[in-house]
Design a protein around this motif. Structure first.
Motif, PDB file in Angstrom:
ATOM      1  N   LYS A 214       0.830  -1.189   0.000  1.00  0.00           N
ATOM      2  CA  LYS A 214       0.000   0.000   0.000  1.00  0.00           C
ATOM      3  C   LYS A 214       0.876   1.254   0.000  1.00  0.00           C
ATOM      4  O   LYS A 214       1.749   1.418   0.859  1.00  0.00           O
ATOM      5  N   VAL A 215       0.635   2.109  -0.976  1.00  0.00           N
ATOM      6  CA  VAL A 215       1.355   3.375  -1.085  1.00  0.00           C
ATOM      7  C   VAL A 215       0.363   4.502  -0.825  1.00  0.00           C
ATOM      8  O   VAL A 215      -0.713   4.539  -1.442  1.00  0.00           O
TER       9      VAL A 215
ATOM     10  N   TYR B 101      -2.124   6.225  -3.521  1.00  0.00           N
ATOM     11  CA  TYR B 101      -2.235   5.460  -4.761  1.00  0.00           C
ATOM     12  C   TYR B 101      -3.470   4.566  -4.698  1.00  0.00           C
ATOM     13  O   TYR B 101      -3.628   3.749  -3.784  1.00  0.00           O
TER      14      TYR B 101
ATOM     15  N   LYS C 112      12.986   5.084  -0.648  1.00  0.00           N
ATOM     16  CA  LYS C 112      11.670   4.567  -0.286  1.00  0.00           C
ATOM     17  C   LYS C 112      11.063   3.715  -1.396  1.00  0.00           C
ATOM     18  O   LYS C 112      10.135   2.932  -1.148  1.00  0.00           O
ATOM     19  N   ASP C 113      11.549   3.858  -2.630  1.00  0.00           N
ATOM     20  CA  ASP C 113      11.011   3.100  -3.751  1.00  0.00           C
ATOM     21  C   ASP C 113      11.742   1.784  -3.981  1.00  0.00           C
ATOM     22  O   ASP C 113      11.406   1.049  -4.923  1.00  0.00           O
TER      23      ASP C 113
END
Length: 1150
Positions: free
Chosen positions: A590-591, A594, A691-692
């Protein structure tokens, strides 16, 4: 050009042909190589003195083919030799390169700006070798064997055995792709090659009447365009060429001015009694040397006698004459002279005196001689001190049968187990550090006469985590399966894919899901991944990835490290494609902000777990224009820092720095800039925020040389690899202040044996073991079916070259508990048991024998089902026959499921099949085993089959659903059936009639055919086998067993069954009439129209008439046992006694 004249020749010590010559560029020395493989230096103590021999050293056993002399080295190699090397001017060897089983053909005289030597080996291959260490830097295939090659100022020019000149990239050795990069110089081969500036000179052979003939022309080519220039004529036969001097074997010499090819050449004649064998030109051209077959070195010079100069043209380095060895000390030897006055030679291996006394076993290897039996001693007669005795009748045939070795307490086979529970003694191994420890070494399954089921896998695995077997093609993927299985996110994803309706016939994600379910259920019992390995072969061949296919070859040329890394990328790409349900992919991470929709759907689940969604920042070096492009990859290839020169700053070489540099990966390339419209250099670098970074980071170690492997080696008791690593991303060219912490979870390493054969093992941090306190470490070694608990220090350590990293998997610590798998399906659709799944295009309705389950009949825990399966052979057994007549099974026959029948075990439709599927296969069937399977040609064909034909994956899902539902499987000899189907069924869900009707003291198991005849009064398997008939018989036997148990007569009847079975040799009599023979134990036979149920059988057996009357029928077992494929562990006729040990002999016949 000045005129040459002769000066006195140099005589070598022995009349051996001089095969190679070279002038020293810095000293007044001529180096000569002989046909005996020796190289010697000939130098002058004064300009007017005759050169004499000084230093000499040996290159090999064959004639020296080439000598190259530098400022402080001499490089030489032999004709068709196993290598070449570099020596110091004093004769000390610096390095020697050799290629196993492939001879080195030639090498270049000079190096390039990148400081490499071009080497040609038989293969044909081109190597680029470091001149400092002799290690291979690059390696590539070439179209033809290279016979000569030299470097020009910008290219590597090679001459092939096919007569072609080729232009290679000097940095990689790869042949340039341009159309003008090759030219055919001589049709029948090139005999000599020299490069001078932009000119290439060649000599070779023409073809005349189909035979090679010396070409009378020296061909000249432009090195820049590879186009021919006017040749230089020469008519004296076979040629030798150095620079622009050309000579024939008869002594004729032609000199060509390379700067003016149109000038008239000069001609000379060497006065030799034999023929010329070699030629050399001094660096200044002032001297020429010619070697002949008599061992003479003829010299010619342009210098007048009054103005002699050194061979190198100037007063260079003074030649250092070798020191005279000191005389050996004169030792007066007496009986009291101590031995330590004699020096010991230098040795690299341990001496015999330093071996440990523990190497010798306390017990003798050969047992003491047996005592002479008393029967022989009592009848012995002596004549001339020789004793004679007649062998008693009871001892005949037992002479000379003496065990040569002690029997181990625990054998490798279950049938060879003793009643003791001692552990097998460990073989003493004195580890030198260069050989892998015992648990890492390659293990192989050995086959007894009972097949692979007799092998004691439990001896190699005492843990609750299952290993995988190795006798399957493509089983090199076992290590990858273990790494994937113990990665919790991937395991959940694979299991969920099994629950959906996948339409692919060959799907790696489906097969991975089946394997992880099997490993979960097995809990330490060995498993096999035959279906997964078969799918790997099919998909690899379909995508032309033939380097991923295991052909069963045992060669040290197989690079398993490269193989598993290629398969790693192949597997992840397929898992991503097969699990992609676009546009309905679940969101695992979960972002904030988004929300997936039709315009911005979620990526494939495997991409969400392992995908590195980065941007490539491409910058033009000229105008500094920057553009970005999206880049998604699943695997990072590690890039190691290059070797720096002395004035460069050494880049960081710790694992975290190497990983970060490989992730961001800065590269340069040439292209036309859209901003400045100039053709220039571009610099590109990945840009990704911390973070990605993905939840799972997959790495290919890419260790391809000894230099990169040294980086991984332990140094000062410190490991290069750490259990945790912090990664820092980069955004818009600036370092991200945030960091992501990764934990090492799994690693695949290549184990290289002393003989260079290699295999793969997995080192995994097991999640279940982290929560358990039974073991001190959660790290486990999975060496195929060998599983051992190891320490973290051992897991991370790389002590020597036998352990080479290949694949690594890391998990991001902060995202481990954030992943959401709630949207993934977890259970199979039970409706598959109620649907018709046939894909046959020509099914005959009259042959449909099953009724699918109604929804109110769907199985629940404890539901009884009867099952039987039939198989066909997909690959014949591979057997090695020895000279003494014995044989060894190299690889057993591979069977595949052909038909499976499952019957209702109770209820109103008891014994009615609800699954009767023939299995569709696209593989080639080598043997249908019709006599034992009932399967014939066309029964498994999509177009021809008249039966219910179902894909293997669908049948597997049906069986998987029955197992998950808690069904109790009834059958006869089910262990082998489940093994070939490749499914694990918990023992508490299996009722095997081969075990129900079994008495250990009777030492044999009974066949289904005999039990059906004796207990049920039925003749089955008369012509061929039928899986419905066999499953129904097993079900009836189970019902009869319960009836006997309720009356308390089962044990007595079982003893009677064995007693009477011996009379019939445990086989039903051959039926000679239409009425099947029934044993007389059934004294009150039922009418033909009366059903024969279990209660009736009990009544018949309890009537008191229990002795069958021998029937006048021929008992014929030969037909039944004539086919070796009957060994199916079905508990059927087996004449081999049961061993009575704690492990059961599982051999039986169908």
């Amino acid at each position: 050009m000045a005129t040459y004249h002769h000066i006195p020749p140099i005589a070598t010590p022995l009349p051996v042909p001089v095969s190679a010559l070279a002038f020293d560029p810095v000293s007044d020395v001529v180096w000569a190589g002989s046909n005996s493989g020796n190289v010697a230096a000939f130098t002058r103590r004064g300009l007017r003195s005759v050169p004499v021999r000084s230093v000499a050293f040996r290159v090999g056993d064959l004639p020296v083919s080439k000598i190259v002399v530098g400022e402080n080295y001499v490089r030489a190699g032999c004709n068709r030799g196993m290598g070449f090397g570099t020596w110091g001017k004093g004769g000390m060897n610096k390095w020697f390169y050799h290629s196993d089983n492939r001879s080195v053909h030639t090498f270049t005289s000079s190096t390039t700006s990148s400081n490499v030597i071009g080497v040609s080996i038989v293969g044909p291959e081109l190597l680029l070798v470091s001149p400092a260490t002799g290690t291979v830097v690059r390696q590539c295939q070439v179209p033809s064997l290279i016979t000569h090659m030299e470097f020009s100022h910008s290219s590597l020019i090679s001459a092939g055995a096919d007569g072609y000149l080729r232009n290679h990239d000097p940095r990689t050795g790869i042949t340039r792709a341009a159309a003008d990069s090759s030219v055919r110089a001589h049709p029948s081969g090139i005999q000599g090659l020299q490069v001078s500036g932009n000119f290439i000179f060649t000599i070779g052979l023409q073809s005349r009447q189909g035979r090679p003939f010396p070409d009378h022309l020296v061909k000249v080519f432009d090195a820049r365009t590879m186009r021919a220039l006017p040749p230089v004529p020469f008519s004296a036969g076979l040629l030798f060429s150095i620079c622009v001097a050309v000579a024939s074997t008869q002594g004729s010499v032609t000199i060509v001015d390379a700067a003016n090819l149109s000038a008239t050449p000069e001609f000379y004649q060497i006065d030799t009694n034999s023929y010329l064998t070699s030629l050399a030109l001094s660096p200044t051209g002032a001297y020429m040397a010619f070697g002949d077959a008599d061992g003479l070195i003829h010299l010619m010079t342009q210098v007048d006698e009054d103005g002699l100069v050194p061979f190198n043209g100037a007063n260079g380095k003074a030649y250092e004459w070798p020191d005279t060895p000191a005389p050996l000390p004169d030792t007066e030897w007496t009986d009291s002279t101590p031995l330590n006055t004699i020096g010991m030679p230098h040795y690299t291996s341990q001496l015999l005196s330093s071996w440990s006394p523990n190497f010798v076993s306390s017990a003798p290897y050969y047992p003491p001689p047996q005592k002479i039996p008393s029967q022989i001693l009592n009848t012995m007669k002596t004549n001339d001190n020789v004793a004679y005795a007649t062998v008693p009748k009871e001892l005949r045939g037992k002479r000379n049968v003496v065990a040569t070795t002690q029997r181990k307490p625990n054998a490798r086979f279950r049938s060879g187990k003793t009643k003791t529970s001692e552990n097998e003694p460990e073989t003493p191994v004195f580890d030198s550090g260069e050989e892998a420890p015992k648990i890492y070494r390659k293990v192989e399954i050995e086959y007894s006469k009972f097949g692979v089921e007799d092998f004691d896998f439990g001896f190699y695995n005492k843990t609750e985590y299952s290993g995988l077997e190795t006798h399957i093609l493509n089983s090199y993927t076992n290590s990858m399966l273990q790494a994937m299985h113990y990665s919790r996110p991937i395991r959940l994803l694979a299991k969920s894919h099994v629950a959906i309706d996948c339409n692919r016939e060959h799907c790696l994600l489906c097969e991975l899901g089946f394997v992880v379910r099997m490993l979960e259920d097995a809990r330490g019992t060995n498993c096999q991944s035959s279906n997964f390995c078969k799918t790997v072969g099919v998909l690899a061949q379909a995508s032309n990835s033939i380097d991923l296919i295991d052909y069963g070859r045992e060669s040290n040329e197989v690079d398993h490290s490269h193989m598993i890394q290629s398969f790693h990328r192949f597997l992840i790409d397929h898992l991503s494609a097969e699990g992609n349900s676009f546009p309905h992919n679940p969101v695992l991470l979960k972002v904030p902000g988004y929300v997936p929709d039709s315009y911005n759907p979620a990526a494939a689940p495997i991409t969400q777990l392992m995908g590195i969604d980065a941007k490539n920042r491409v910058t033009c070096v000229n105008c500094k224009a920057v553009r970005t492009k999206e880049n998604v990859t699943h695997i990072i290839d590690l890039i190691y820092p290059r070797k720096t020169i002395s004035n460069e700053i050494q880049p960081p070489s710790d694992f975290a720095s190497i990983l970060r540099d490989s992730l961001l990966r800065q590269m340069t390339h040439k292209a036309t800039c859209q901003s400045c419209k100039q053709f220039g250099t571009f610099s590109s670098r990945r840009s990704i925020a911390s973070k990605d970074l993905p939840p799972i980071l997959a790495l290919n170690a890419c260790v391809s040389s000894d230099e990169t492997l040294k980086i991984w080696m332990d140094k000062r008791n410190q490991t290069f690899l750490q259990p945790r690593v912090e990664l820092q991303g980069q955004v818009e060219g600036e370092d991200d202040p945030e960091k992501a912490t990764y934990e090492l979870r799994a690693m695949i390493v290549e184990i290289v044996a002393v003989d260079k054969h290699s295999h793969l093992v997995a080192i995994v941090k097991v999640p279940e073991a982290e929560a358990s306190s039974d073991y001190g470490s959660p790290w486990y070694l999975f060496n195929d079916f060998v599983v051992r608990n190891i320490s973290e220090q051992e897991a991370l350590s790389f002590p020597n070259k036998w352990k080479v990293p290949a694949v690594l998997h890391f998990e991001r610590v902060d995202l481990r508990d954030v992943l959401d798998f709630s949207q993934l399906p977890v259970t199979l659709d039970a409706g598959i048991l109620s649907r018709d799944t046939s894909i046959s295009m020509n099914r005959d309705p009259n042959l449909i024998k099953h009724e699918p389950l109604r929804f109110d009949e769907l199985p629940t825990p404890g539901t009884l089902v009867a099952i039987d399966a039939e198989f066909v052979s997909m690959q014949q057994e591979e057997t090695e026959y020895r000279s003494d007549g014995t044989k060894k099974v190299i690889r057993p026959a591979r069977l595949s499921l052909a038909r499976v029948s499952v019957l209702r075990g109770d209820g109103p439709k008891q014994a009615v099949p609800f699954i009767d599927d023939h299995i569709h296969t696209s593989e080639t069937i080598v043997d249908y085993l019709t006599e034992f399977s009932g399967i014939r040609f066309g029964d498994l064909d999509l177009v021809q089959s008249p039966y219910t034909l179902t894909p293997l994956k669908v049948v597997y899902k049906k069986l998987r659903l029955l197992v998950d539902s808690g069904c109790i499987f009834i059958g006869h000899g089910l262990s082998k059936d489940f093994r070939i189907i490749n499914i694990f069924v918990p023992p508490d869900q299996v009722i095997d009639t081969v075990d129900l009707y079994f008495v250990k003291s009777r030492q044999r198991r009974l066949s289904l055919r005999f039990l059906s005849w004796f207990v049920l009064g039925e003749q089955i398997q008369t012509d061929t086998h039928d899986s419905i008939e066999d499953a129904r018989s097993a079900l009836d036997l189970y019902k009869a067993y319960h009836q006997f148990e309720e009356q308390g007569i089962f044990d007595a009847k079982l003893e009677e069954l064995y007693k009477e079975g011996r009379q019939y040799n445990f086989k039903p009599p051959v039926v000679e009439s239409a009425t099947p023979a029934v044993p007389q134990a059934l004294t009150n036979p039922f009418p033909l129209d009366m059903p024969l149920d279990a209660a009736s059988l009990v009544k018949m057996f309890s009537s008191g008439h229990n002795t069958p009357t021998p029937l006048s029928m021929q008992l014929n077992m030969n037909t039944f046992l004539s086919n070796p494929n009957l060994n199916r562990n079905r508990g059927r006729d087996d004449s081999t006694p049961y061993s009575g040990h704690r492990f059961k002999n599982s051999r039986s016949f169908h």
